[in-house]
Design a protein around this motif. Structure first.
Motif, PDB file in Angstrom:
ATOM      1  N   VAL A  11     114.805  38.843 -13.646  1.00 28.30           N
ATOM      2  CA  VAL A  11     115.946  38.540 -14.506  1.00 28.30           C
ATOM      3  C   VAL A  11     116.471  37.168 -14.104  1.00 28.30           C
ATOM      4  O   VAL A  11     116.755  36.930 -12.930  1.00 28.30           O
ATOM      5  N   VAL A  12     116.604  36.259 -15.070  1.00 21.90           N
ATOM      6  CA  VAL A  12     117.138  34.920 -14.826  1.00 21.90           C
ATOM      7  C   VAL A  12     118.455  34.804 -15.576  1.00 21.90           C
ATOM      8  O   VAL A  12     118.502  34.969 -16.794  1.00 21.90           O
ATOM      9  N   LEU A  13     119.520  34.539 -14.812  1.00 24.28           N
ATOM     10  CA  LEU A  13     120.850  34.397 -15.391  1.00 24.28           C
ATOM     11  C   LEU A  13     121.214  32.921 -15.453  1.00 24.28           C
ATOM     12  O   LEU A  13     121.361  32.270 -14.431  1.00 24.28           O
ATOM     13  N   GLY A  14     121.346  32.403 -16.667  1.00 25.36           N
ATOM     14  CA  GLY A  14     121.747  31.016 -16.865  1.00 25.36           C
ATOM     15  C   GLY A  14     123.157  30.968 -17.399  1.00 25.36           C
ATOM     16  O   GLY A  14     123.988  31.785 -17.009  1.00 25.36           O
ATOM     17  N   PRO A  15     123.460  30.044 -18.305  1.00 27.15           N
ATOM     18  CA  PRO A  15     124.815  29.954 -18.853  1.00 27.15           C
ATOM     19  C   PRO A  15     125.200  31.254 -19.563  1.00 27.15           C
ATOM     20  O   PRO A  15     124.733  31.555 -20.657  1.00 27.15           O
ATOM     21  N   SER A  16     126.006  32.046 -18.884  1.00 25.69           N
ATOM     22  CA  SER A  16     126.364  33.356 -19.428  1.00 25.69           C
ATOM     23  C   SER A  16     127.704  33.800 -18.858  1.00 25.69           C
ATOM     24  O   SER A  16     128.152  33.324 -17.820  1.00 25.69           O
ATOM     25  N   TYR A  17     128.308  34.744 -19.556  1.00 25.86           N
ATOM     26  CA  TYR A  17     129.570  35.330 -19.114  1.00 25.86           C
ATOM     27  C   TYR A  17     129.512  36.824 -19.404  1.00 25.86           C
ATOM     28  O   TYR A  17     129.129  37.244 -20.488  1.00 25.86           O
ATOM     29  N   SER A  18     129.866  37.613 -18.408  1.00 26.48           N
ATOM     30  CA  SER A  18     129.917  39.080 -18.533  1.00 26.48           C
ATOM     31  C   SER A  18     128.558  39.691 -18.850  1.00 26.48           C
ATOM     32  O   SER A  18     128.372  40.355 -19.865  1.00 26.48           O
ATOM     33  N   SER A  19     127.596  39.454 -17.959  1.00 30.09           N
ATOM     34  CA  SER A  19     126.309  40.147 -18.048  1.00 30.09           C
ATOM     35  C   SER A  19     126.367  41.380 -17.154  1.00 30.09           C
ATOM     36  O   SER A  19     126.917  41.329 -16.050  1.00 30.09           O
ATOM     37  N   TYR A  20     125.803  42.472 -17.628  1.00 32.06           N
ATOM     38  CA  TYR A  20     125.761  43.727 -16.874  1.00 32.06           C
ATOM     39  C   TYR A  20     124.300  44.124 -16.718  1.00 32.06           C
ATOM     40  O   TYR A  20     123.622  44.408 -17.713  1.00 32.06           O
ATOM     41  N   ILE A  21     123.817  44.102 -15.478  1.00 33.28           N
ATOM     42  CA  ILE A  21     122.423  44.417 -15.174  1.00 33.28           C
ATOM     43  C   ILE A  21     122.446  45.688 -14.339  1.00 33.28           C
ATOM     44  O   ILE A  21     122.855  45.655 -13.172  1.00 33.28           O
ATOM     45  N   TYR A  22     122.043  46.840 -14.896  1.00 29.85           N
ATOM     46  CA  TYR A  22     122.135  48.082 -14.129  1.00 29.85           C
ATOM     47  C   TYR A  22     121.060  49.087 -14.526  1.00 29.85           C
ATOM     48  O   TYR A  22     120.555  49.085 -15.649  1.00 29.85           O
ATOM     49  N   GLY A  23     120.709  49.909 -13.538  1.00 28.84           N
ATOM     50  CA  GLY A  23     119.763  50.997 -13.764  1.00 28.84           C
ATOM     51  C   GLY A  23     118.336  50.538 -13.989  1.00 28.84           C
ATOM     52  O   GLY A  23     117.537  51.277 -14.566  1.00 28.84           O
ATOM     53  N   ASN A  24     117.986  49.338 -13.547  1.00 23.89           N
ATOM     54  CA  ASN A  24     116.657  48.773 -13.774  1.00 23.89           C
ATOM     55  C   ASN A  24     115.789  48.875 -12.526  1.00 23.89           C
ATOM     56  O   ASN A  24     116.294  48.922 -11.409  1.00 23.89           O
ATOM     57  N   THR A  25     114.486  48.876 -12.742  1.00 28.16           N
ATOM     58  CA  THR A  25     113.528  48.669 -11.666  1.00 28.16           C
ATOM     59  C   THR A  25     113.035  47.237 -11.802  1.00 28.16           C
ATOM     60  O   THR A  25     112.434  46.874 -12.821  1.00 28.16           O
TER      61      THR A  25
END
Length: 176
Positions: free
Chosen positions: A44-58
């Motif tokens: 997962v690559v997080l760039g220009p973002s606001y309020s990302s929710y990353i959960y329950g992933n492998t």
């Protein structure tokens, strides 16, 4: 904006999921839930973002980072994930000194058997990530590898009474 990526198998891509790199516009409210993100360049690559929710992933077996924080990644919540067997579990970068990332919270993840759990560059700093939500930290399988990030943040150790694992939480003390 307002995007959900749920219950996908993302394999053999340059990046499994990239958030916020379309025409340099900030991506708002992205949910990445219950995906298998395996065998990519980065998970997962997080760039220009606001309020990302990353959960329950492998997020596993990626050649680069499991989760990579880039510039202008703000107010992201990464929790309840398995982050395992990546070259780097978390990669903290700021590609420009003027574009800061801040208020990102990483907690309740199982961070297991990565070659290196956390790697930061010259611009990655302690404002980038909080490693707990003040109710719980992360499980780290290799305590020795997180010593390399102590320049970014101080940790205290506590024992999980349920199964004996060591949990690491950000210390509220100046002396760690």
């Amino acid at each position: 904006n307002n995007t959900t990526v749920k219950q996908n198998n993302l394999m053999n891509n340059s990046d499994g999921i990239t958030i916020g790199f379309y025409l340099n516009q900030i991506c708002n409210t992205t949910i990445v839930e219950e995906n298998s993100i395996v065998g990519n360049g980065n998970g997962v690559v997080l760039g220009p973002s606001y309020s990302s929710y990353i959960y329950g992933n492998t997020i596993a077996d990626n050649f680069g980072a499991g989760v990579k924080f880039n510039q202008n990644c703000n107010n992201s919540w990464i929790y309840n994930n398995l982050i395992s067997r990546n070259n780097v579990g978390f990669r903290l970068t700021n590609q420009s000194q003027t574009q800061e990332a801040f208020k990102n919270t990483v907690y309740s993840n199982n961070i297991i058997d990565n070659k290196k759990d956390v790697l930061g560059d010259q611009f990655g700093n302690s404002t980038l990530v909080s490693w707990d939500n003040y109710n719980g930290g992360n499980y780290w399988s290799n305590f020795n590898s997180i010593f390399s990030i102590c320049i970014f943040i101080r940790f205290s150790r506590e024992k999980d009474n349920n199964n004996g694992r060591l949990l690491f939480r950000k210390s509220n003390s100046r002396h760690g």
